[in-house]
Design an enzyme around this catalytic site. Sequence first.
Site, short mmCIF file in Angstrom:
data_model
loop_
_atom_site.label_atom_id
_atom_site.label_comp_id
_atom_site.label_asym_id
_atom_site.label_seq_id
_atom_site.Cartn_x
_atom_site.Cartn_y
_atom_site.Cartn_z
N ASP A 1 -6.15 -37.16 31.03
CA ASP A 1 -7.36 -36.77 30.30
C ASP A 1 -7.93 -37.97 29.54
O ASP A 1 -8.12 -37.91 28.32
CB ASP A 1 -7.03 -35.63 29.33
CG ASP A 1 -8.27 -34.91 28.84
OD1 ASP A 1 -9.32 -35.00 29.51
OD2 ASP A 1 -8.21 -34.25 27.78
N SER B 1 -10.60 -26.37 21.84
CA SER B 1 -10.39 -24.97 22.22
C SER B 1 -8.95 -24.53 22.01
O SER B 1 -8.68 -23.35 21.85
CB SER B 1 -10.78 -24.77 23.68
OG SER B 1 -10.01 -25.62 24.51
N LEU B 2 -8.01 -25.47 22.05
CA LEU B 2 -6.59 -25.12 21.90
C LEU B 2 -6.03 -25.47 20.53
O LEU B 2 -5.00 -24.94 20.13
CB LEU B 2 -5.77 -25.83 22.98
CG LEU B 2 -6.17 -25.56 24.43
CD1 LEU B 2 -5.22 -26.27 25.39
CD2 LEU B 2 -6.22 -24.07 24.72
N ALA C 1 -12.10 -30.59 16.48
CA ALA C 1 -11.82 -29.17 16.73
C ALA C 1 -11.97 -28.92 18.22
O ALA C 1 -13.02 -29.22 18.80
CB ALA C 1 -12.78 -28.28 15.94
#
Length: 566
Positions: free
Chosen positions: A292, A132-133, A130
């Site tokens: 990332d 933030s986006l 899960a």
Amino acid sequence: MPYAGDSRARYRRILRFAARHLVQTWWFELFLPRIGLGRIGARNREVRLQRTARRFHALAVELGGLMIKVGQFMSSRLDVLPPAITRELEGLQDEVPAVPFAEIRALAEAELGAPLDRVFAEIDPVPVAAASLGQAHRARLAPPAADDIGFDAVVMKVQRPGIDEIVDVDLAALRKVGGWLSRVRLISDRVDMPQLVEEFALTSLEEIDYLHEAANAERFAANFAGDARVSTPEIVWERTSRRVLTLADVTAIKITDVDALRGAGIEPHDVATRFAAVMFDQLFAHGYFHADPHPGNIFVTPVGTDADGATDWRLTFIDFGMMGEVSSSIRTGLRQALIAVAARDGKRLVEAIQEVGVLLPSADTAELERAMTQLFARFGGMGFAELRDVDPREFRDFAVEFGDVVRSLPFQLPENFLLIVRAMSLVSGVCSSLEPSFNLWDSVEPYAGQLVRDEGRHLVRGFAQEAVAVVGTAWRLPQRIDGFLTRAEVGGVKIDTPRLDRRVASLERLARRILSAVLFAGLLIAGALLRVEDAVFGTVLMSVSALPLLHALFSGLLDRPGSPRR
């Protein structure tokens, strides 16, 4: 839910936080020193900065959205934020609660145009991740689709409901803060804040477009096609849209799970070395890189055993929402910087930094060149591993002097350069997690050495092309002279003088000598450079170069006055 509330209230809250801490920074770091009270500001600076970072951490976790991305994005920039802040932000992860599965189901069914029970044979309502986006759920494709594709285990990645509006609000707030910072000369002289915010905005908007992420994944896979070191998940395009991404489940050993790696017969040091090399290839060879590469986005996948019975494995990359591109000019500059480091050439390193675009063209680099030369003079004779044994006080003394020089120079952040530094910071962190004594520069040095050898081969190739052009011109020169004389005769201009004939013959002999000299130089340089790779072939080329050299020398003797004429 962390996203509940009015968008305007969210916008104002972000601005209040930024305004409060910008005023605090101005007071302690600019105003007090200007009136002779700098000691007051310096007295509790470390504690004050840590408190600011903790407050931002709490705000980001509560609001979610891009605030967490801002913290992660800025945590690797020691030149943008002080270390006291970056240390606190390094631990900032996507700590927002998961969205209830009922909301995820509704959004996914609206995007895919069918009930999930028809699209998937089963789906786990508990998210595997899960963020933030968005969040991800494991699932299995229904039999017809699974038979066509060749696998059934997949991961369905779904955007958080309402994330588009949240991103818009956060970007509006960040643009406002960037405008404020651009009016502070101390910052505007160093960083183009509006450009930095727009770069972050572009990356964020691309990250919430899953069609863009899927295309990124396929481009990344194409760059490593045929490379046994790297693998990527296959995209299920039939179950993918802008807000839903379905891809093969490639979950394996987390790259920083040292115990699991050793249990599978894989040495963590080997993983660190390969990971660094793969990231260097992305930056310097492909010009397209995963921006990332944190531990959650890379797996180590065992794929059997090799001929010696050792475990064979590959690096599996996932999550291609944040990708970076390196322009040809920046890539060339970065390559030259690595080569300069390998060659211990301070002047060339400064030129490479300018080519990258970090230093403004108006910068006076004389002092920086002196500092770089001093750096190599003091530490250049050591391998990168040996540098760890140097007295830390010596490093500290040099760092103070070197820092003063750097701070006196105007610099800027070129486009996408922030992503490059972020990626390499994450790479260094992952490698250190795999082996605490691992030094990223230990991987840089052999890679730079390979770039030096590649540059040598390119030099030989370029010189050969120039030599061929010169040889062609020299070879055609006598025919062109003959042609000119023929045209002159046809045109009614009769030229028949013994002096001109001697000049023509002299030009022909000169052309042959030029040809021999070019061949000699080309063979000699090519042989010298290629001896590093192939001693036998390089020696042969150097030996053969003596033939055109002898021709050039002896034909020159024959041209002297009094020598026999043909």
